[in-house]
Scaffold this motif. Structure first.
Motif, PDB file in Angstrom:
ATOM      1  N   GLY A 193       0.908  -1.294   0.330  1.00  0.00           N
ATOM      2  CA  GLY A 193      -0.228  -0.466   0.210  1.00  0.00           C
ATOM      3  C   GLY A 193       0.819   1.203  -0.138  1.00  0.00           C
ATOM      4  O   GLY A 193       0.300   2.145  -0.928  1.00  0.00           O
ATOM      5  N   PHE A 194       1.593   1.074   0.879  1.00  0.00           N
ATOM      6  CA  PHE A 194       2.815   2.632   0.898  1.00  0.00           C
ATOM      7  C   PHE A 194       3.648   2.475  -0.726  1.00  0.00           C
ATOM      8  O   PHE A 194       3.685   3.611  -1.437  1.00  0.00           O
ATOM      9  N   THR A 195       3.980   0.682  -1.682  1.00  0.00           N
ATOM     10  CA  THR A 195       4.330   1.339  -2.477  1.00  0.00           C
ATOM     11  C   THR A 195       3.187   1.690  -3.534  1.00  0.00           C
ATOM     12  O   THR A 195       3.842   2.878  -4.347  1.00  0.00           O
ATOM     13  N   ARG A 196       2.197   1.757  -3.318  1.00  0.00           N
ATOM     14  CA  ARG A 196       1.435   2.209  -4.049  1.00  0.00           C
ATOM     15  C   ARG A 196       0.639   3.319  -4.019  1.00  0.00           C
ATOM     16  O   ARG A 196       0.793   4.382  -5.330  1.00  0.00           O
ATOM     17  N   TRP A 197       0.556   3.823  -2.901  1.00  0.00           N
ATOM     18  CA  TRP A 197       0.772   5.502  -2.747  1.00  0.00           C
ATOM     19  C   TRP A 197       1.619   6.109  -3.318  1.00  0.00           C
ATOM     20  O   TRP A 197       1.998   7.556  -4.394  1.00  0.00           O
ATOM     21  N   ALA A 198       2.866   6.121  -3.297  1.00  0.00           N
ATOM     22  CA  ALA A 198       4.082   6.301  -4.272  1.00  0.00           C
ATOM     23  C   ALA A 198       4.416   6.350  -5.334  1.00  0.00           C
ATOM     24  O   ALA A 198       4.447   7.646  -5.867  1.00  0.00           O
ATOM     25  N   LEU A 199       3.662   5.721  -5.730  1.00  0.00           N
ATOM     26  CA  LEU A 199       3.368   5.587  -7.291  1.00  0.00           C
ATOM     27  C   LEU A 199       2.196   6.142  -7.615  1.00  0.00           C
ATOM     28  O   LEU A 199       3.160   6.562  -8.654  1.00  0.00           O
ATOM     29  N   ARG A 200       1.381   6.876  -7.473  1.00  0.00           N
ATOM     30  CA  ARG A 200       0.470   7.305  -8.081  1.00  0.00           C
ATOM     31  C   ARG A 200       1.157   8.920  -7.837  1.00  0.00           C
ATOM     32  O   ARG A 200       1.163   9.970  -8.552  1.00  0.00           O
ATOM     33  N   VAL A 201       2.072   9.047  -6.148  1.00  0.00           N
ATOM     34  CA  VAL A 201       2.591  10.741  -6.099  1.00  0.00           C
ATOM     35  C   VAL A 201       3.825  10.744  -7.556  1.00  0.00           C
ATOM     36  O   VAL A 201       3.650  11.361  -7.833  1.00  0.00           O
ATOM     37  N   GLU A 202       4.130   9.599  -7.432  1.00  0.00           N
ATOM     38  CA  GLU A 202       5.209   9.909  -9.368  1.00  0.00           C
ATOM     39  C   GLU A 202       4.814  10.367  -9.879  1.00  0.00           C
ATOM     40  O   GLU A 202       4.571  10.756 -10.693  1.00  0.00           O
ATOM     41  N   ALA A 203       3.626   9.208 -10.126  1.00  0.00           N
ATOM     42  CA  ALA A 203       2.868   9.106 -11.734  1.00  0.00           C
ATOM     43  C   ALA A 203       1.812  10.833 -12.133  1.00  0.00           C
ATOM     44  O   ALA A 203       2.130  11.625 -12.842  1.00  0.00           O
ATOM     45  N   TYR A 204       1.536  11.139 -10.463  1.00  0.00           N
ATOM     46  CA  TYR A 204       1.262  12.717 -10.853  1.00  0.00           C
ATOM     47  C   TYR A 204       2.634  13.583 -10.813  1.00  0.00           C
ATOM     48  O   TYR A 204       2.442  15.173 -11.728  1.00  0.00           O
ATOM     49  N   VAL A 205       3.264  13.750 -10.287  1.00  0.00           N
ATOM     50  CA  VAL A 205       4.056  14.774  -9.771  1.00  0.00           C
ATOM     51  C   VAL A 205       5.843  14.638 -11.511  1.00  0.00           C
ATOM     52  O   VAL A 205       6.090  15.437 -11.371  1.00  0.00           O
ATOM     53  N   ALA A 206       5.945  13.424 -11.127  1.00  0.00           N
ATOM     54  CA  ALA A 206       7.329  13.053 -11.860  1.00  0.00           C
ATOM     55  C   ALA A 206       6.996  12.680 -13.747  1.00  0.00           C
ATOM     56  O   ALA A 206       8.447  12.537 -14.475  1.00  0.00           O
ATOM     57  N   LEU A 207       6.221  11.703 -13.613  1.00  0.00           N
ATOM     58  CA  LEU A 207       6.324  11.238 -14.752  1.00  0.00           C
ATOM     59  C   LEU A 207       4.980  11.657 -15.314  1.00  0.00           C
ATOM     60  O   LEU A 207       5.357  11.577 -16.652  1.00  0.00           O
ATOM     61  N   LEU A 208       3.982  12.974 -14.538  1.00  0.00           N
ATOM     62  CA  LEU A 208       3.452  13.755 -15.310  1.00  0.00           C
ATOM     63  C   LEU A 208       1.722  13.074 -16.822  1.00  0.00           C
ATOM     64  O   LEU A 208       1.869  13.480 -17.461  1.00  0.00           O
ATOM     65  N   ILE A 209       1.791  11.471 -15.818  1.00  0.00           N
ATOM     66  CA  ILE A 209       1.131  11.363 -16.183  1.00  0.00           C
ATOM     67  C   ILE A 209      -0.663  11.576 -16.507  1.00  0.00           C
ATOM     68  O   ILE A 209      -1.197  11.672 -17.329  1.00  0.00           O
ATOM     69  N   THR A 210      -1.092  12.269 -15.497  1.00  0.00           N
ATOM     70  CA  THR A 210      -1.996  13.084 -14.647  1.00  0.00           C
ATOM     71  C   THR A 210      -2.025  14.232 -14.053  1.00  0.00           C
ATOM     72  O   THR A 210      -1.513  14.700 -13.381  1.00  0.00           O
ATOM     73  N   ASP A 211      -3.586  14.761 -14.200  1.00  0.00           N
ATOM     74  CA  ASP A 211      -3.853  16.374 -13.068  1.00  0.00           C
ATOM     75  C   ASP A 211      -4.617  16.461 -11.937  1.00  0.00           C
ATOM     76  O   ASP A 211      -4.918  16.847 -11.490  1.00  0.00           O
ATOM     77  N   ARG A 212      -4.879  14.207 -12.039  1.00  0.00           N
ATOM     78  CA  ARG A 212      -5.164  14.110 -10.626  1.00  0.00           C
ATOM     79  C   ARG A 212      -5.057  13.939  -9.483  1.00  0.00           C
ATOM     80  O   ARG A 212      -3.753  12.999  -9.731  1.00  0.00           O
ATOM     81  N   TYR A 213      -4.857  14.752  -8.614  1.00  0.00           N
ATOM     82  CA  TYR A 213      -4.348  14.748  -7.393  1.00  0.00           C
ATOM     83  C   TYR A 213      -4.287  13.162  -6.842  1.00  0.00           C
ATOM     84  O   TYR A 213      -5.360  12.352  -6.459  1.00  0.00           O
ATOM     85  N   PRO A 214      -3.614  12.642  -6.381  1.00  0.00           N
ATOM     86  CA  PRO A 214      -3.184  11.386  -5.788  1.00  0.00           C
ATOM     87  C   PRO A 214      -3.972  11.417  -4.202  1.00  0.00           C
ATOM     88  O   PRO A 214      -3.763  11.657  -3.604  1.00  0.00           O
ATOM     89  N   PRO A 215      -4.689  10.452  -3.650  1.00  0.00           N
ATOM     90  CA  PRO A 215      -5.522  10.571  -3.193  1.00  0.00           C
ATOM     91  C   PRO A 215      -4.850   9.955  -1.974  1.00  0.00           C
ATOM     92  O   PRO A 215      -2.980   9.260  -2.345  1.00  0.00           O
ATOM     93  N   PHE A 216      -5.001  10.086  -0.153  1.00  0.00           N
ATOM     94  CA  PHE A 216      -4.330   9.580   0.256  1.00  0.00           C
ATOM     95  C   PHE A 216      -5.088   9.046   0.901  1.00  0.00           C
ATOM     96  O   PHE A 216      -5.516   8.014   1.777  1.00  0.00           O
ATOM     97  N   SER A 217      -3.831   7.406   0.299  1.00  0.00           N
ATOM     98  CA  SER A 217      -5.362   6.322   0.395  1.00  0.00           C
ATOM     99  C   SER A 217      -3.301   4.918   0.188  1.00  0.00           C
ATOM    100  O   SER A 217      -3.167   5.083  -0.448  1.00  0.00           O
ATOM    101  N   LEU A 218      -3.738   3.787   1.164  1.00  0.00           N
ATOM    102  CA  LEU A 218      -3.032   2.624   0.726  1.00  0.00           C
ATOM    103  C   LEU A 218      -3.632   1.819  -0.463  1.00  0.00           C
ATOM    104  O   LEU A 218      -2.670   0.769  -0.855  1.00  0.00           O
ATOM    105  N   LYS A 219      -5.170   1.874  -0.155  1.00  0.00           N
ATOM    106  CA  LYS A 219      -5.559   1.276  -1.351  1.00  0.00           C
ATOM    107  C   LYS A 219      -5.924   0.972  -2.310  1.00  0.00           C
ATOM    108  O   LYS A 219      -5.704   2.426  -3.060  1.00  0.00           O
ATOM    109  N   ALA A 220      -6.205  -0.325  -2.940  1.00  0.00           N
ATOM    110  CA  ALA A 220      -6.327   0.367  -4.528  1.00  0.00           C
ATOM    111  C   ALA A 220      -7.965   0.892  -4.821  1.00  0.00           C
ATOM    112  O   ALA A 220      -8.099   0.807  -4.265  1.00  0.00           O
TER     113      ALA A 220
END
Length: 220
Positions: A193-220
């Motif tokens: 879950g931690f890994t998934r959360w960090a991936l979403r933040v990376e997708a938003y900030v570094a990979l730049l694939i989405t403008d959807r703000y990452p959820p504060f969640s460990l869940k899928a």
């Protein structure tokens, strides 16, 4: 400029990660994991420009605080400029970022004991990571990438705390595997879950694939 919201669970977020839970793990491989991982970690470092892992518990020690995992290998600045001036995200740039993220995540998962099989450089194995290719012209704001790193500061703080917890959990899991051959399921789900959360933040900030703000969640 707007920040698109998402539901709290992260359902449907354009960056997804699942790691198959292993029923049994090798005590010997676990005992010597820090040595066994060296060759593939070195390769990952060469291609990514940093040590192991995108958004895995291994990042807790060196990347979670910054929240910009493996930007050394990820095509970040070039993508930002292309979005800013052309509103384009070249597909082969996306494919490179995707496969690099998959590879380093497999290495990170192996390092933190989530899986026993040696990380492949090209096959997904039991680490299932997917990113959605964006329609840059219609889905991405050309100016938002400039400030995403600021908008994500709350995530950096939370991930730093969770990263420390993930390291502690990994150490406890190491002893559990040595004695029982099993990774406690609750601990496994937390690290994933931690890994998934960090991936979403990376997708938003570094990979730049989405403008959807990452959820504060460990869940899928």
């Amino acid at each position: 400029m707007t920040v698109e919201a998402t539901d709290l669970s992260g359902t449907g977020y354009p960056a997804r990660l699942e790691i198959d839970y292993p029923e049994r793990l090798s005590r010997v491989k676990t005992l010597f994991r820090i040595i066994l991982v060296i060759p593939i970690a070195f390769i990952a470092a060469l291609v990514s420009g940093s040590f192991v892992g995108t958004d895995t518990a291994s990042d807790a020690a060196n990347d979670a605080v910054s929240g910009l995992a493996v930007t050394g290998g990820v095509l970040f600045l070039a993508t930002l400029l292309m979005l800013l001036f052309r509103r384009k995200y070249p597909r082969w740039w996306f494919d490179w970022n995707l496969e690099l993220t998959r590879f380093t995540t497999r290495v990170g998962a192996y390092l933190v004991l989530l899986r026993d099989e040696y990380p492949s450089t090209d096959e997904q194995q039991a680490v299932h990571l997917d990113l959605d290719y964006p329609d840059a012209a219609n889905e991405l704001n050309r100016f938002l990438p400039i400030v995403k790193w600021i908008l994500a500061i709350p995530h950096y703080i939370v991930l730093a705390v969770l990263g420390v917890a993930a390291v502690v959990v990994t150490v406890i899991a190491w002893f559990a595997i040595i004695f029982t051959g099993r990774y406690p399921r609750g601990m496994f789900d937390f690290v994933v879950g931690f890994t998934r959360w960090a991936l979403r933040v990376e997708a938003y900030v570094a990979l730049l694939i989405t403008d959807r703000y990452p959820p504060f969640s460990l869940k899928a």
